[in-house]
Motif scaffolding. Sequence first.
Motif: not given
Lengths: 261, 261
Positions: A188-199, B152-158, B246-255
């Motif tokens: 879980s320490v690996l960072l997902v840095s980019r992707y392009e995915l579809q189901t 999430q604790l120093g990292t991000q979930i994308v 994250y950062k919905v007050t700065m243009g991110l996360g528009q859904t």
Amino acid sequence: MAEIQKYLFTLTCREAGAVRGLGGAELHGLLFSLLQDLDPAEATVLHEAPDKPFALGPLTGPGRREKGFLHCESGTHYRFTLSCLDPSMTGLADALAGYWSGMAVRLGTAEFSGEAVEEVYPGGLTYQHLLERPPLPREITLAFRSPTSFRQLGTQIVFPLPERVFGSLLQRWNNFSPLQLHPDLDFSVLLVSRYELQTSLVAFDRYSIVGFTGRCSYRLPPRFPDFLAFQIHALARYAAFAGVGYKVTMGLGQTELVGEG
Amino acid sequence: MAEIQKYLFTLTCREAGAVRGLGGAELHGLLFSLLQDLDPAEATVLHEAPDKPFALGPLTGPGRREKGFLHCESGTHYRFTLSCLDPSMTGLADALAGYWSGMAVRLGTAEFSGEAVEEVYPGGLTYQHLLERPPLPREITLAFRSPTSFRQLGTQIVFPLPERVFGSLLQRWNNFSPLQLHPDLDFSVLLVSRYELQTSLVAFDRYSIVGFTGRCSYRLPPRFPDFLAFQIHALARYAAFAGVGYKVTMGLGQTELVGEG
């Protein structure tokens, strides 16, 4: 016998017909009925193993795809891969390969005849080979070439979370390799840095499975120790043989490290 | 004042220049400097709030995008949205809207003048409105229109894991709504039934953030109770105002919930 080998099976359609989904369940059935003839005792052991030392790629080739079926055309060529993850499975596949040419084969409602079998890595590989290859960059990319997903207590996870992807590979590696990797690697320490995915939806006999295809890149965090990095690199290279996630013995989870042969 | 409102701000570029990323940090800075003039006490309270009752959309309009900058052209029109999640924020935005037309504004190295401000929902909405709307189908689709991610604790979930997406919405809802939703809703029971997603990098001043855009569909499991389903539906509708992650007050996360006005 080689510890790891990948075989490319080719076949020609003799009578047109339809094969469901990726053809994975059909190919899985074919493999076991051939093994049953070849070595009934081994076939039974393999069939009952909770984790099987092989992965089967989808049936690929031309033809209309409609309502979850591939309509195979007479006179056209098809192929699939079989990866073997331990010497006894490689031995079985080798013996099978000897009978393949000219063999009459039915998949779904289509009839085929076996053509050639090719060793993708002539002579095969060992687990040690995968561990000894040069280190990869800090960011590695996996291509999920057939729909991939992960089982979880009655449901499925359809995102390539690093802990799922590498966790699945680690489990297969430690089940079949004479060289064990650290069982508690925290992916879980690996960072997902980019992707392009579809189901997409893969049809099986009585149900369908959602899986994802596409590419996902993982980056090692700063100051990640080298001796752990090379275990992750070995697992990334192992993906092309072991597959990732659920039903890799039926065409799902075909995965490859991008940028390597 | 309305509990929930979304404003569409339009502006014209008077002097060409470049705005970084989605313009989110610049718009956030602009908003606070305007509020500081309008009501210094309120601006300070808002600035110090750990969860802010608004969301700011990206700056959109024509112009070359290069190396993380949008190059705005003189004489062309731009826009952004400001969503307000409680009556006091709506009051502030309303007051701001009164001054907007003709106002000289700088974003990055570009100069603009304010044009119009439009209430996207004339008269505004209430949290009760969102709860009282007719139920949605068992499968709902969210469109992530600007890059979205979760801390999430120093990292991000994308990945748009249901527990992250709806968890983020629930937290915002219960922070700002007079009608509380059940705080322990288990969103991990939602099934991700399909998606098409890709990441991109958003430039901020001293760092960049990875986020995903695209669509993801969530299905309620069989026999999921109706009284919980309608809370999930309300949250899906709330996404268009609160943003996700994250950062919905700065243009991110528009859904946005797909298939609703």
